[in-house]
Design an enzyme around this catalytic site. Structure first.
Site, PDB file in Angstrom:
ATOM      1  N   ALA A  13     -11.661  13.850   9.271  1.00  0.00           N
ATOM      2  CA  ALA A  13     -11.388  14.978   8.380  1.00  0.00           C
ATOM      3  C   ALA A  13     -10.138  15.738   8.832  1.00  0.00           C
ATOM      4  O   ALA A  13      -9.818  15.787  10.025  1.00  0.00           O
ATOM      5  CB  ALA A  13     -12.590  15.927   8.355  1.00  0.00           C
ATOM      6  N   LEU A  75     -18.180  16.041   8.189  1.00  0.00           N
ATOM      7  CA  LEU A  75     -18.293  15.366   6.896  1.00  0.00           C
ATOM      8  C   LEU A  75     -18.466  16.379   5.761  1.00  0.00           C
ATOM      9  O   LEU A  75     -18.728  17.560   6.010  1.00  0.00           O
ATOM     10  CB  LEU A  75     -19.487  14.401   6.937  1.00  0.00           C
ATOM     11  CG  LEU A  75     -19.425  13.303   7.995  1.00  0.00           C
ATOM     12  CD1 LEU A  75     -20.743  12.542   8.059  1.00  0.00           C
ATOM     13  CD2 LEU A  75     -18.269  12.347   7.690  1.00  0.00           C
ATOM     14  N   HIS A  80     -24.262  16.607   5.813  1.00  0.00           N
ATOM     15  CA  HIS A  80     -24.467  17.176   7.147  1.00  0.00           C
ATOM     16  C   HIS A  80     -25.865  16.926   7.708  1.00  0.00           C
ATOM     17  O   HIS A  80     -26.021  16.522   8.866  1.00  0.00           O
ATOM     18  CB  HIS A  80     -24.184  18.677   7.125  1.00  0.00           C
ATOM     19  CG  HIS A  80     -22.739  19.005   7.002  1.00  0.00           C
ATOM     20  ND1 HIS A  80     -22.271  20.291   6.854  1.00  0.00           N
ATOM     21  CD2 HIS A  80     -21.635  18.203   7.006  1.00  0.00           C
ATOM     22  CE1 HIS A  80     -20.949  20.271   6.775  1.00  0.00           C
ATOM     23  NE2 HIS A  80     -20.548  19.018   6.859  1.00  0.00           N
ATOM     24  N   LYS A  98     -20.070  23.798   9.483  1.00  0.00           N
ATOM     25  CA  LYS A  98     -20.839  24.650   8.569  1.00  0.00           C
ATOM     26  C   LYS A  98     -20.425  24.381   7.122  1.00  0.00           C
ATOM     27  O   LYS A  98     -19.305  23.887   6.882  1.00  0.00           O
ATOM     28  CB  LYS A  98     -20.668  26.125   8.959  1.00  0.00           C
ATOM     29  CG  LYS A  98     -19.210  26.583   9.125  1.00  0.00           C
ATOM     30  CD  LYS A  98     -18.531  26.815   7.804  1.00  0.00           C
ATOM     31  CE  LYS A  98     -17.043  26.841   7.898  1.00  0.00           C
ATOM     32  NZ  LYS A  98     -16.392  26.571   6.600  1.00  0.00           N
ATOM     33  N   ARG A 167     -14.034  21.263  -1.498  1.00  0.00           N
ATOM     34  CA  ARG A 167     -14.441  22.641  -1.783  1.00  0.00           C
ATOM     35  C   ARG A 167     -14.413  22.948  -3.270  1.00  0.00           C
ATOM     36  O   ARG A 167     -15.022  23.922  -3.716  1.00  0.00           O
ATOM     37  CB  ARG A 167     -13.539  23.619  -1.029  1.00  0.00           C
ATOM     38  CG  ARG A 167     -13.647  23.524   0.479  1.00  0.00           C
ATOM     39  CD  ARG A 167     -12.493  24.232   1.178  1.00  0.00           C
ATOM     40  NE  ARG A 167     -12.552  24.089   2.620  1.00  0.00           N
ATOM     41  CZ  ARG A 167     -12.118  23.019   3.282  1.00  0.00           C
ATOM     42  NH1 ARG A 167     -11.597  21.998   2.602  1.00  0.00           N
ATOM     43  NH2 ARG A 167     -12.206  22.953   4.589  1.00  0.00           N
ATOM     44  N   ASP A 179     -18.347  27.638   1.947  1.00  0.00           N
ATOM     45  CA  ASP A 179     -17.207  27.380   2.813  1.00  0.00           C
ATOM     46  C   ASP A 179     -16.860  28.584   3.675  1.00  0.00           C
ATOM     47  O   ASP A 179     -16.690  28.453   4.888  1.00  0.00           O
ATOM     48  CB  ASP A 179     -15.998  26.972   1.964  1.00  0.00           C
ATOM     49  CG  ASP A 179     -14.832  26.514   2.817  1.00  0.00           C
ATOM     50  OD1 ASP A 179     -15.054  25.705   3.733  1.00  0.00           O
ATOM     51  OD2 ASP A 179     -13.705  26.970   2.582  1.00  0.00           O
ATOM     52  N   TYR A 235      -6.689  36.489   2.515  1.00  0.00           N
ATOM     53  CA  TYR A 235      -6.934  37.767   3.192  1.00  0.00           C
ATOM     54  C   TYR A 235      -8.274  37.695   3.895  1.00  0.00           C
ATOM     55  O   TYR A 235      -9.196  37.006   3.445  1.00  0.00           O
ATOM     56  CB  TYR A 235      -6.937  38.935   2.207  1.00  0.00           C
ATOM     57  CG  TYR A 235      -6.975  40.280   2.908  1.00  0.00           C
ATOM     58  CD1 TYR A 235      -5.849  40.764   3.566  1.00  0.00           C
ATOM     59  CD2 TYR A 235      -8.132  41.040   2.931  1.00  0.00           C
ATOM     60  CE1 TYR A 235      -5.869  41.976   4.230  1.00  0.00           C
ATOM     61  CE2 TYR A 235      -8.174  42.257   3.593  1.00  0.00           C
ATOM     62  CZ  TYR A 235      -7.038  42.729   4.243  1.00  0.00           C
ATOM     63  OH  TYR A 235      -7.077  43.926   4.908  1.00  0.00           O
TER      64      TYR A 235
END
Length: 324
Positions: A13, A75, A80, A98, A167, A179, A235
Site C-alpha cells: 500500500a 489492506l 482487515h 485503522k 476511500r 478514514d 485542515y
C-alpha cells in the site's frame, strides 16, 4: 541483547510505503524482513531502502514463514478482520491499519483470538504514541485548564479527484468517518478517559460514502462537537476548552506532514505557553511500543478494547445521523 521483532507487511500500500515501512525499518528493536505483493514494481520502492527484504507473491506465503514475528496489515478496510485473524492463526502478532473493523461487534472475535493465542493484536492508532497527546492527557488530569467544558475537533482533506482511491468506494469501506473520523473521536476519548452518553450527527452522502459528517455528543463531564470531510481544504485541529484555560493542538493527527506538532496552553491574562514537537515520529514510536509490549510485557497504550470503543461511537453516529 534481545532479538529484534521481525516484521512482514501484507500488501504494498502507498501508506505502508511512505510511512509505516520506513518507520519499521528505523525503529529500535524492529527489523523489516518481508513484504507480500505480486507486483515487482510495487515492491521496488520498499527494496530501495531495505535491500534485504524478502518479497512473497501472496499473503499466505508470508504468514507461513517462520522468519516473521509480526505483521502490519495496510489492506483495504473491509479486509482487515479477515487477515488479522489469519495472521494470529499463523502465530503472528498483528498491527492492523485503522479502522480495524467495520462494526464494533467484529472486535469481539479479534479479542477472543488475541486472548486464545496470547499474541499482541492492535489497531494502528499511532497518535496515542505521540508525546503531544500524552502531554494533553496529563494537562487535563492535572487540572491545567480547570473543569473541562467542551471538546471540539476538525479534520479534512479533499480527494474528490482521486476516484479510484479506496476511500471513495463504498465496497472497500470508504468514507470520511472510517478514514479520519477515528482521530477526532478516539483522541477525545483518549485524552479524557470518558465515553459518550449521547450522540447526534449529520452526514452528507456521496455515492454511498460519507463525504462530510458533523458530530455532536454529550460526555459525562463535557460537550463535544466535531466535523470530518474528504471534500474540503486540508485542515486539522483539536481543542479542549476548560473553565480555566484552553488546550489547542495545531497538528494533532499528521504531525510533521500537516505541520509541526504544537500544544498551546491558553490561560488567564492572555498567557499562552507553547510546547513544540518538531521531530517526534509517532509511526516509529508506535512500532517501538509494539515491540516493548511483545518483548518486555509493557502495557500497550492502545489495546483492542480502546479501539472497540471508538468504533462503537462511530457505529452510533451512522445509526442516528440525519442527512446533511
Amino acid at each position: 541483547m534481545q532479538k529484534p521483532v521481525r516484521w512482514g507487511i501484507l500488501g504494498a500500500a502507498k501508506f505502508a510505503r511512505q510511512f509505516m515501512a520506513p518507520a519499521i525499518h528505523a525503529a529500535e528493536g524492529a527489523q523489516l524482513v518481508a513484504l507480500a505483493t505480486s507486483s515487482a514494481d510495487k515492491a521496488e520502492p520498499f527494496q530501495a531502502f531495505c535491500p534485504d527484504l524478502t518479497v512473497y507473491q501472496d499473503y499466505d506465503a508470508l504468514l507461513a514463514s517462520p522468519d516473521i514475528d509480526a505483521v502490519y496489515v495496510p489492506l483495504p478496510n473491509h479486509l482487515h478482520v479477515e487477515w488479522s485473524l489469519k495472521a494470529m492463526a499463523a502465530g503472528k502478532h498483528v498491527l492492523c491499519e485503522k479502522p480495524m473493523t467495520m462494526r464494533a461487534g467484529e472486535f469481539d472475535q479479534l479479542i477472543a483470538k488475541r486472548d486464545e493465542t496470547g499474541l499482541l493484536a492492535a489497531e494502528a492508532y499511532m497518535i496515542v504514541h505521540h508525546p503531544q497527546w500524552q502531554m494533553v492527557r496529563r494537562l487535563i488530569d492535572d487540572g491545567a485548564i480547570g473543569k473541562l467544558a467542551h471538546v471540539s475537533g476538525k479534520f479534512s482533506f479533499d480527494n474528490r479527484a482521486d476516484t479510484d482511491n479506496i476511500r471513495n468506494k463504498a465496497e472497500t469501506g470508504g468514507g470520511g468517518l472510517r478514514d479520519i473520523g477515528v482521530y477526532v473521536l478516539g483522541s477525545a476519548r483518549f485524552a479524557t478517559g470518558q465515553e459518550p452518553d449521547d450522540v447526534s450527527a449529520q452526514i452528507r452522502w456521496e455515492n454511498g460514502i460519507d463525504a462530510m459528517a458533523e458530530v455532536q455528543a454529550q460526555f459525562p463531564g463535557f460537550s463535544y462537537s466535531a466535523y470530518v470531510s474528504i471534500r474540503m481544504h486540508p485542515y486539522q485541529e483539536m481543542l479542549f476548552h476548560g473553565e480555566g484555560g484552553v488546550i489547542r493542538l495545531t497538528a494533532p493527527f499528521n504531525a510533521r506532514v500537516f505541520g509541526e506538532a504544537r500544544v498551546e496552553l491558553h490561560r488567564a491574562g492572555l498567557e499562552v505557553q507553547v510546547t513544540r514537537f518538531p521531530a517526534d515520529d509517532h509511526y516509529k514510536l508506535q512500532v517501538e511500543a509494539f515491540g516493548w509490549s511483545i518483548r518486555d510485557g509493557v502495557d500497550y497504550p492502545c489495546p483492542l478494547e480502546f479501539s472497540r470503543g471508538t468504533q462503537a461511537m462511530m457505529d452510533r453516529i451512522f445509526e442516528v445521523a440525519q442527512p446533511l
